[in-house]
Design an enzyme around this catalytic site. Structure first.
Site, PDB file in Angstrom:
ATOM      1  N   SER A 132       0.858  -1.184   0.000  1.00 37.32           N
ATOM      2  CA  SER A 132       0.000   0.000   0.000  1.00 37.32           C
ATOM      3  C   SER A 132       0.890   1.229   0.000  1.00 37.32           C
ATOM      4  O   SER A 132       2.059   1.176   0.385  1.00 37.32           O
ATOM      5  CB  SER A 132      -0.884   0.006   1.254  1.00 37.32           C
ATOM      6  N   TYR A 145      -2.319  -0.863  10.900  1.00 39.11           N
ATOM      7  CA  TYR A 145      -2.439  -1.177   9.472  1.00 39.11           C
ATOM      8  C   TYR A 145      -1.171  -0.747   8.736  1.00 39.11           C
ATOM      9  O   TYR A 145      -0.589  -1.523   7.962  1.00 39.11           O
ATOM     10  CB  TYR A 145      -3.653  -0.471   8.874  1.00 39.11           C
TER      11      TYR A 145
END
Length: 265
Positions: A132, A145
């Site tokens: 990501s 995360y």
């Protein structure tokens, strides 16, 4: 000879779009998900085989990889399974913390570990992992995360030296905001002391422009699979490219000020 890609987290979003894209290109796709019996689209397509896989279940990883290899050669493993945990660290339970890392990080590591002996014997193979833009920069109320994605970034770079000895590649796909149903599987941990910050951050990402589609990310995965390059990182989506370029241009501290400004309005 038809090539084969093994995909985790293929029931939704990037995983499903990638399965469809590769199948449409004539590849054999092993599409794995926790409940393949519930799948109502991929099971109808040619070139796709559905298998069960919960990447937090070590024994199932071993069993599914064994079954996959019994079906024939595998050329690429696409580690895509994952979800988003948002919330201030103070709000996150230990169970939520562990589950995030078990899925996003250890799941990738264990699936990769299960395939390495096979690729090593073949002296060929490629691992592609969905990380990501949150693995390239940290953002508010997403520390766990982000940590899972940063962990994948460091792990991939380090592992590349080991894999290179045997002709095995490793590449990361680093999207920004993607218009998928991933949000439905997101977990948000609330705490009254951080409610304002959380709401502001959710508003920022909810109003994002240049949001990339899962199908566009699938095209990048296909590029990474077929371009023959020794590239480690594929930053994709205009938002991710712009954000990462901005961070590199202004430096860490100025970038933190920039992000603070974003959530403070």
């Amino acid at each position: 000879m038809k090539k084969t890609i093994f995909i985790t987290g293929a029931s939704t979003g990037i995983g499903k779009a990638t399965a469809k894209h590769f199948a449409g290109k004539g590849w054999h796709v092993i599409a794995t998900m926790r409940k393949p019996e519930n799948e109502q689209e991929l099971n109808l397509l040619e070139n796709i085989t559905l298998l069960p896989l919960d990447v937090t279940n070590l024994q199932q990883i071993k069993d599914t990889v064994k079954e996959t290899l019994s079906l024939g050669p595998v050329d690429i493993v696409f580690n895509n399974a994952g979800y988003t945990l948002l919330g201030a660290l103070e709000a996150i339970t230990d169970q939520q913390l562990v589950q995030q890392m078990e899925t996003n990080f250890f799941g990738v590591v264990r699936v990769t570990q299960a395939f390495i002996p096979y690729f090593r014997e073949r002296k060929a193979g490629l691992f592609i992992t969905t990380t990501s833009s949150a693995g390239l920069a940290g953002f508010p109320v997403s520390s766990i995360y982000d940590a899972s994605k940063w962990a994948l970034e460091g792990w991939s770079e380090s592992l590349s030296y080991e894999l290179n000895e045997f002709g095995i590649g490793i590449k990361n796909i680093e999207p920004g905001l993607v218009a998928t149903d991933n949000g439905a599987s997101s977990v948000i941990a609330s705490h009254p002391a951080y409610e304002t910050l959380l709401n502001k951050f959710l508003a920022v990402i909810g109003s994002g422009t240049n949001v990339t589609t899962a199908e566009q990310i699938a095209e990048v995965v296909y590029e990474a699979a077929t371009d023959g390059k020794n590239t480690l990182r594929y930053v994709c989506g205009e938002d991710a490219k712009n954000l990462y370029a901005h961070r590199l241009a202004i430096g860490d501290e100025a970038f933190r000020d920039f992000v603070r400004g974003m959530v403070q309005g």
